[in-house]
Write a protein that holds these residues in place. Structure first.
Motif, PDB file in Angstrom:
ATOM      1  N   MET A   1       2.402  -0.732   1.719  1.00 18.05           N
ATOM      2  CA  MET A   1       3.669  -1.363   1.353  1.00 18.05           C
ATOM      3  C   MET A   1       3.462  -2.159   0.063  1.00 18.05           C
ATOM      4  O   MET A   1       2.633  -3.065   0.014  1.00 18.05           O
ATOM      5  CB  MET A   1       4.137  -2.272   2.490  1.00 18.05           C
ATOM      6  CG  MET A   1       5.452  -2.967   2.223  1.00 18.05           C
ATOM      7  SD  MET A   1       6.230  -3.624   3.730  1.00 18.05           S
ATOM      8  CE  MET A   1       4.951  -4.685   4.398  1.00 18.05           C
ATOM      9  N   SER A 101       9.604  -6.396   7.132  1.00 18.23           N
ATOM     10  CA  SER A 101       8.599  -5.515   7.733  1.00 18.23           C
ATOM     11  C   SER A 101       7.248  -6.213   7.768  1.00 18.23           C
ATOM     12  O   SER A 101       6.921  -6.976   6.855  1.00 18.23           O
ATOM     13  CB  SER A 101       8.462  -4.205   6.950  1.00 18.23           C
ATOM     14  OG  SER A 101       9.619  -3.415   7.072  1.00 18.23           O
ATOM     15  N   HIS A 103       3.061  -5.312   8.635  1.00 18.66           N
ATOM     16  CA  HIS A 103       2.004  -4.350   8.946  1.00 18.66           C
ATOM     17  C   HIS A 103       0.785  -5.109   9.455  1.00 18.66           C
ATOM     18  O   HIS A 103       0.256  -5.984   8.763  1.00 18.66           O
ATOM     19  CB  HIS A 103       1.611  -3.546   7.703  1.00 18.66           C
ATOM     20  CG  HIS A 103       2.695  -2.637   7.206  1.00 18.66           C
ATOM     21  ND1 HIS A 103       2.528  -1.838   6.087  1.00 18.66           N
ATOM     22  CD2 HIS A 103       3.953  -2.403   7.662  1.00 18.66           C
ATOM     23  CE1 HIS A 103       3.635  -1.140   5.886  1.00 18.66           C
ATOM     24  NE2 HIS A 103       4.518  -1.470   6.829  1.00 18.66           N
TER      25      HIS A 103
END
Length: 217
Positions: A1, A101, A103
């Motif tokens: 990302m 988001s 991760h």
């Protein structure tokens, strides 16, 4: 990302909140047969105050992922949605997508059967508690043999991430006036892209930015 300092998301308390509110995640592993992905619900480890999560996979997903033997990537997807250029006013602009988001990556630890049972019970409690008549995992018509047979069909894991990449792209690069307009559009009942959860995340992020600016003033 791809990371951008304007959208960096590093506050542990806020990361924990997003994980707790969005427990349905994607598990990704790089195996000898290529990339594999699965989808499961996870919980924050109640004995920790960091980003450690616990969960389970159904057999044979443990073998497919090589669970416990290689790095696992857990993708947590928070609120997200389309942002129209028409909400920016009469200026040159293009559409975008706002999102949150997270991760989490690391090699998971395999839980014992008893630990896995505890996690399964917590998962049931987490979601059943909102039902009008909750059905706890151990209550009739479930009996202990049924529950333990269920557990044997799963493999529990605990993941303490060694790498965390999180992004909160919520129009932080726009003026306060534009942000307020976007939030109002996301909350408008007649909009096809209305999303109160995304509007709430934008409000949280921009309230924090405004507080930080006032603190520096």
């Amino acid at each position: 990302m791809r990371q951008n300092p304007s959208f960096a998301f590093t506050d542990t308390a806020e990361l924990r909140r997003v994980i707790a509110e969005h427990p349905w995640v994607t598990l990704v592993s790089h195996t000898d047969d290529g990339l594999v992905a699965s989808h499961y619900a996870v919980l924050l480890d109640e004995d920790r105050d960091d980003l450690t999560i616990v969960g389970h996979v159904g057999r044979p997903d443990d073998m497919i992922h090589g669970l416990g033997e290689r790095e696992l990537l857990v993708v947590v997807q928070g609120p997200h949605g389309y942002i129209s250029p028409g909400w920016y006013g009469d200026v040159a602009s293009v559409p975008t997508w706002n999102f949150v988001s997270i991760h989490l990556a690391g090699v998971p630890e395999i839980l014992t059967p008893e630990e896995n049972l505890d996690v399964l019970e917590r998962l049931v409690e987490r979601f059943e508690s909102s039902m009008p008549t909750p059905r706890p995992m151990w209550e009739a018509p479930n009996d202990p043999d049924f529950v333990r047979k269920l557990e044997r069909g799963t493999v529990g894991f605990r993941l303490t991430p060694t790498r965390v990449v999180a992004k909160r792209k919520l129009s932080q690069n726009k003026s306060d006036e534009v942000v307020d307009t976007v939030i109002a559009e996301l909350e408008a009942g007649g909009s096809p892209y209305a999303d109160h959860r995304l509007a709430g995340e934008m409000r949280r992020a921009h309230d924090a930015l405004r507080s930080a600016r006032e603190g520096r003033a």
